[in-house]
Design a protein around this motif. Structure first.
Motif, PDB file in Angstrom:
ATOM      1  N   ASP A 102      42.770 -11.243 -35.655  1.00 17.25           N
ATOM      2  CA  ASP A 102      42.357  -9.836 -35.627  1.00 17.25           C
ATOM      3  C   ASP A 102      41.085  -9.670 -34.808  1.00 17.25           C
ATOM      4  O   ASP A 102      40.970  -8.755 -33.987  1.00 17.25           O
ATOM      5  CB  ASP A 102      42.125  -9.303 -37.048  1.00 17.25           C
ATOM      6  N   GLU A 103      40.118 -10.579 -35.025  1.00 20.82           N
ATOM      7  CA  GLU A 103      38.851 -10.496 -34.301  1.00 20.82           C
ATOM      8  C   GLU A 103      39.079 -10.680 -32.800  1.00 20.82           C
ATOM      9  O   GLU A 103      38.507  -9.951 -31.980  1.00 20.82           O
ATOM     10  CB  GLU A 103      37.894 -11.574 -34.824  1.00 20.82           C
ATOM     11  N   GLN A 104      39.957 -11.636 -32.461  1.00 17.79           N
ATOM     12  CA  GLN A 104      40.249 -11.858 -31.041  1.00 17.79           C
ATOM     13  C   GLN A 104      40.934 -10.638 -30.431  1.00 17.79           C
ATOM     14  O   GLN A 104      40.643 -10.261 -29.295  1.00 17.79           O
ATOM     15  CB  GLN A 104      41.114 -13.108 -30.867  1.00 17.79           C
ATOM     16  N   GLN A 105      41.833 -10.011 -31.203  1.00 13.38           N
ATOM     17  CA  GLN A 105      42.489  -8.799 -30.701  1.00 13.38           C
ATOM     18  C   GLN A 105      41.470  -7.684 -30.512  1.00 13.38           C
ATOM     19  O   GLN A 105      41.519  -6.962 -29.516  1.00 13.38           O
ATOM     20  CB  GLN A 105      43.596  -8.364 -31.661  1.00 13.38           C
ATOM     21  N   TRP A 106      40.536  -7.542 -31.473  1.00  6.10           N
ATOM     22  CA  TRP A 106      39.514  -6.500 -31.326  1.00  6.10           C
ATOM     23  C   TRP A 106      38.621  -6.781 -30.121  1.00  6.10           C
ATOM     24  O   TRP A 106      38.237  -5.860 -29.401  1.00  6.10           O
ATOM     25  CB  TRP A 106      38.665  -6.392 -32.596  1.00  6.10           C
ATOM     26  N   LYS A 107      38.302  -8.061 -29.912  1.00  6.29           N
ATOM     27  CA  LYS A 107      37.497  -8.408 -28.737  1.00  6.29           C
ATOM     28  C   LYS A 107      38.256  -8.063 -27.460  1.00  6.29           C
ATOM     29  O   LYS A 107      37.674  -7.566 -26.498  1.00  6.29           O
ATOM     30  CB  LYS A 107      37.124  -9.890 -28.746  1.00  6.29           C
TER      31      LYS A 107
ATOM     32  N   VAL B 155      40.589  -5.753 -27.157  1.00  3.74           N
ATOM     33  CA  VAL B 155      40.594  -4.289 -27.051  1.00  3.74           C
ATOM     34  C   VAL B 155      39.230  -3.806 -26.557  1.00  3.74           C
ATOM     35  O   VAL B 155      39.150  -2.949 -25.673  1.00  3.74           O
ATOM     36  CB  VAL B 155      40.955  -3.642 -28.414  1.00  3.74           C
ATOM     37  N   ALA B 156      38.166  -4.387 -27.131  1.00  2.11           N
ATOM     38  CA  ALA B 156      36.818  -3.985 -26.715  1.00  2.11           C
ATOM     39  C   ALA B 156      36.611  -4.310 -25.237  1.00  2.11           C
ATOM     40  O   ALA B 156      36.041  -3.508 -24.489  1.00  2.11           O
ATOM     41  CB  ALA B 156      35.766  -4.691 -27.573  1.00  2.11           C
ATOM     42  N   GLY B 157      37.085  -5.499 -24.818  1.00  3.17           N
ATOM     43  CA  GLY B 157      36.966  -5.875 -23.403  1.00  3.17           C
ATOM     44  C   GLY B 157      37.758  -4.922 -22.520  1.00  3.17           C
ATOM     45  O   GLY B 157      37.287  -4.489 -21.467  1.00  3.17           O
ATOM     46  N   ASP B 158      38.979  -4.578 -22.969  1.00  3.06           N
ATOM     47  CA  ASP B 158      39.794  -3.630 -22.210  1.00  3.06           C
ATOM     48  C   ASP B 158      39.101  -2.283 -22.146  1.00  3.06           C
ATOM     49  O   ASP B 158      39.071  -1.644 -21.085  1.00  3.06           O
ATOM     50  CB  ASP B 158      41.178  -3.464 -22.857  1.00  3.06           C
ATOM     51  N   ASN B 159      38.545  -1.846 -23.266  1.00  5.35           N
ATOM     52  CA  ASN B 159      37.833  -0.570 -23.295  1.00  5.35           C
ATOM     53  C   ASN B 159      36.631  -0.606 -22.362  1.00  5.35           C
ATOM     54  O   ASN B 159      36.355   0.366 -21.653  1.00  5.35           O
ATOM     55  CB  ASN B 159      37.376  -0.222 -24.716  1.00  5.35           C
TER      56      ASN B 159
END
Length: 131
Positions: A79-84, A86-90
């Motif tokens: 989950d943390e890697q996915q959020w990272k 997403v954050a990187g994509d954002n």
């Protein structure tokens, strides 16, 4: 004389039988004692085996708990890697949006400059035509 020898032999036989009975009783007592000790040892080993099984069951429960904790930790990490991600994509999208805004601002400036140059050129043509 024969009777006396016979009586002596019977007495000797009685003594031998008593000694044999005594030795037999001693041997049986030793056997019984050893069997009792072996029984105590077997009971002790049974108790140890029960304790070992109990400890093993507790360790199995601990292993299951640790496996569950590991599974939860893996999911949290994913989950943390996915959020990272997403954050990187954002962040990448924000940078692209900022570049797009900067390009639009540059285009507006260039249009304004072009408009001013067009007015200036038109004014210079009109002045040249008057001459």
């Amino acid at each position: 004389a024969v009777q006396s020898e016979r009586d002596t032999a019977l007495e000797d036989l009685d003594v031998v039988n008593m000694v044999l009975a005594d030795l037999s009783a001693q041997a049986m007592n030793r056997e019984l004692g050893m069997a009792t000790e072996e029984k105590k040892e077997i009971e002790h080993l049974k108790k140890e085996l029960v304790l070992t099984h109990t400890e093993l069951d507790m360790q199995k429960v601990t292993v299951k708990e640790l496996e569950e904790e590991l599974s939860v930790a893996k999911r949290d990490l994913e989950d943390e890697q996915q959020w990272k991600q997403v954050a990187g994509d954002n962040f990448g999208l924000k940078e692209a949006l900022q570049r797009q805004k900067a390009i639009k601002a540059d285009n507006r400036k260039l249009k304004q400059e072009l408009l001013e140059l067009t007015h200036q050129l038109t004014a210079e043509r009109e002045a040249t035509n008057m001459l």
